[in-house]
Design a protein around this motif. Structure first.
Motif: not given
Lengths: 582, 191
Positions: A189, A196-197, A199-200
């Motif tokens: 991550e 997806g990652n 964005k975090k």
């Protein structure tokens, strides 16, 4: 122990003391010596490598950091353009082992094609940047950069400039920190940057910048020096700090910025409140100035101090009304002495051939850029590493038959490895009727003789696997690959004409080692037979610095001539003697 | 800083100015001065005009030398001395090799070499010490020792005893060239 070190050696020492495990770089003035000095440490402490280009180098450093080691990658300012792709996303992934990127700017362009300001990368990629002002700081900042990197989970940029990188000053040398590599733990991550990652991770980057901005306020490298009577305060950094103190002594207050990104805004506001008139003195772009102005603080900057070139103590003195009296100069015009290709330079024969055939030449970055200067004037463009090969394809695509038989790309062996090979793949893939000349002098020349993947040696001078240029070009799909000795003018002329006439992509490898290599032995100097010299000056047309004209006859400077014999091939009267072919 | 001495070493790329600045850096550091030495590498080394700045004193800030600041200009070539006299301080001294190396614009005929430029500077009141350093270097055993001959000339003007210079030479040059360079240094001193 105190030592007189150039800035780049001090950086290398600081990185060593900071526990660097691996360095991977591509040479570029004024950054090259950092990696060269690091290569002197034993492999058991520091693994050192030249990479084919800066992007590869930074990615190697990334891998080393991911594995838990401390890693560094060094480059000149334009090299960071090449490494920008990994740079921006490394900001998102962060690091495991400390990761430092040394980037050396070249204000006044002593040895560069542009004057870009690397601080913009720190802002754009959201990374902390440190900027030393002498060798002592170069060592300390480099050493501290690893700690900063691991503390804030971020790559750290260390900005040098020519006057810091290549100036020697007295430096306190210390011991290497003893450190265990961090164990590798899979963290997909954090390190797999798919949307997806990522964005975090972006909020993590923003939070980190806030934490770094807070850290900047107490960072020991930012220092307010409340000297003077409070009338004038100067915010400055790097080499400009030295010029300010040299020109104005203790008559002014100085806020010395050692961390130009993120800037310590509270410290700046406090400093500004304590002085009557505030100046920002920084070379190149108004980076600090823009931040200060955005804070609503009145400041004098680029309206008084140029955005172009280098400063000196005189620049500062003059701006503050101090008279600078220049010394006496002669009335005679002193002719300029531009750099030029060395006597016996193997590039000269090929450039002479190109100029003689009136070929349009898209050039590249290296010693051979000097083919552009008089009397050969053989180069039409020089943009960036690799642009000759890609550029000639675009040129020929537009002009087609009008240019295809009389246009070439010229690129050195190291530059071809750096980013010419991708251009050549494009030439082959897109069916370009283009001719590419690889000037293979078996070394990376301009930056001072570094090994590269075509030389057969690694950074330590030990044997390494060697790229077979002919096989590489053929494997790409180039059917016509010719090798020629640039000391043989007749062969150069024949091969050039044949390859330009061919209706398909072709590569000419102009191969002869750099005459400055220790392995290349000079032959006896040529002499001029005055009875035979008819004063036609044909030997002068190739621009060899060893040949001049005295009293109407050619003269060979025996201290410069290496006996290459190229001039001899030009003389129609056999007036040049000696220097027989091998 | 007023107590800083500023010295420029100028010449043609490839003439060995880096060894001269290395020697000076070593010598002045050993003498206990604060020292800064600034040089430019890369493109300018390819037969172009090259400049090295050496500054020493109690506390040295700037590594560079601007107009009107140099106490000494040591030049490896005749017109290179003249190229930089704007940097010379009033009362400063030029030490120059009388060797003439034609720059490319002169070789191509685009410019002429101002052969009497040193006489011109002297006539204007500039202190010029001109030495045929190339001949002295050859006499010492190598044309490459021009740099050390000129250091010998300079040593007469700096308040540092000759034995300190000789020690710095021993610590700077490769062992097999020490004796030759010591001869070159002595010839530069007129000994």
């Amino acid at each position: 122990m105190k030592k007189l070190l150039i800035g780049n050696e001090a950086v290398a020492r600081g990185l060593y003391e900071g526990g660097v495990d691996l360095v991977s770089s591509y040479p570029g003035t004024p950054s090259t010596e950092i990696t060269e000095f690091l290569s002197k440490y034993d492999d058991s402490e520091v693994k050192s490598e030249w990479a084919p280009n800066e992007k590869v180098a930074l990615e190697v450093a990334f891998g080393a950091s991911l594995a838990g080691g401390r890693a560094v990658c060094c480059m000149k300012h334009v090299g960071l353009n090449v490494a920008a792709d990994p740079l921006f996303t490394l900001s998102y992934t962060g690091v495991s082992g400390g990761l430092v990127i040394c980037v050396a700017d070249d204000p006044a362009m002593h040895s560069s094609q542009n004057e870009q300001d690397s601080r913009h990368y720190a802002i754009a990629a959201k990374l902390p940047m440190l900027e030393p002002a002498d060798s002592e700081e170069s060592l300390q900042f480099a050493k501290a950069a690893f700690e900063l990197s691991e503390q804030f989970d971020t790559p750290v940029l260390l900005r040098m400039c020519t006057r810091i990188a290549h100036s020697q000053s007295i430096t306190q040398v210390g011991e290497r920190v003893q450190r265990e590599k961090k164990p590798y733990v899979k963290q997909a991550e954090k390190y797999v940057m798919m949307p997806g990652n990522a964005k975090k991770r972006h909020p993590v980057v923003e939070a980190r910048m806030e934490a770094l901005a807070e850290y900047a306020e107490s960072c020991p490298f930012n220092r307010a020096e409340y000297t003077g009577d409070g009338k004038v305060g100067i915010i400055t950094s790097g080499t400009c700090y030295q010029y300010v103190r040299e020109a104005l002594g203790d008559s002014v207050a100085v806020l010395k910025i050692g961390m130009p990104h993120p800037l310590p805004k509270k410290l700046i506001a406090e400093f500004a409140s304590k002085v009557e008139t505030l100046y920002v003195i920084e070379e190149l772009d108004p980076v600090i100035e823009t931040t200060v102005k955005a804070m609503g603080i009145p400041v004098i900057g680029k309206e008084k101090f140029s955005i172009i070139g280098e400063f000196s103590q005189n620049t500062i003195a003059a701006a503050f009304g101090k008279t600078v009296t220049a010394g006496v100069t002669a009335d005679s015009v002193i002719p300029p002495r531009p750099p030029m290709m060395c006597a016996g330079c193997p590039h000269r024969g090929m450039y002479y051939t190109l100029a003689k055939n009136k070929v349009t030449v898209l050039g590249d970055i290296g010693c051979y850029t000097l083919g552009a200067v008089a009397p050969l004037c053989a180069v039409d463009s020089t943009l960036c590493m690799g642009a000759s090969v890609s550029g000639v394809h675009g040129f020929n695509r537009v002009l087609e038959g009008a240019s295809e038989g009389k246009t070439v790309a010229v690129i050195g062996d190291s530059t071809f490895m750096h980013s010419g090979v991708t251009g050549l793949i494009n030439v082959a893939y897109n069916g370009s009727n283009s001719t590419v000349i690889i000037l293979d002098n078996s070394i990376t020349g301009m930056t001072g003789h570094q090994q590269n993947p075509t030389t057969g040696f690694n950074i330590k001078g030990d044997p390494a696997l060697k790229v077979d240029l002919e096989a590489l070009c053929r494997s790409i799909g180039i059917n016509r690959v010719r090798v020629v000795d640039p000391y043989d003018l007749k062969a150069c002329d024949t091969v050039l004409k044949e390859e330009l006439a061919a209706k398909e992509p072709s590569v000419i490898i102009s191969r002869r080692p750099c005459v400055l290599l220790k392995s290349v032995k000079a032959k006896p100097a040529l002499t001029v037979n005055n009875d035979k010299c008819r004063s036609c000056r044909r030997c002068m047309t190739m621009g060899c610095p060893a040949i001049s004209f005295k009293d109407g006859k050619a003269v060979v400077d025996a201290t410069l001539c290496v006996g290459c014999g190229v001039c001899k091939q030009l003389c129609a009267f056999d007036a040049l003697e000696g220097g027989d072919a091998e | 800083m007023s107590n800083t001495t500023s010295l420029m070493i100028v010449g043609v790329g490839g003439q060995g100015s880096l060894l001269a600045s290395k020697l000076l850096g070593r010598l002045l550091t050993d003498e206990g001065y604060d020292v800064k030495v600034s040089e430019v590498h890369g493109m300018s080394q390819r037969g172009g005009s090259v400049v090295t700045y050496v500054r020493y004193g109690e506390k040295v800030y700037s590594p560079v030398i601007g107009e009107g600041e140099a106490d000494f200009i040591v030049s490896f070539e005749k017109i290179e001395a003249a190229r930089y006299t704007a940097c010379l301080k009033e009362g400063g001294t030029v030490i120059t090799n009388t060797q003439q190396i034609d720059p490319m614009p002169v070789i191509t005929g685009a410019a002429t070499y101002p052969a009497s430029v040193l006489e011109e500077l002297t006539a204007k009141g500039v202190k010029v010490t001109a030495v045929d350093a190339l001949s002295l270097a050859k006499e010492a055993g190598s044309a490459k020792a021009v740099n050390i001959v000129l250091m010998g000339v300079l040593s007469k003007l700096l308040p540092i005893p000759a034995e300190k210079w000789l020690a710095a030479i021993e610590n700077t040059v490769a062992p097999k060239f020490v004796e030759m360079n010591k001869r070159a240094f002595a010839l530069g001193r007129g000994e």
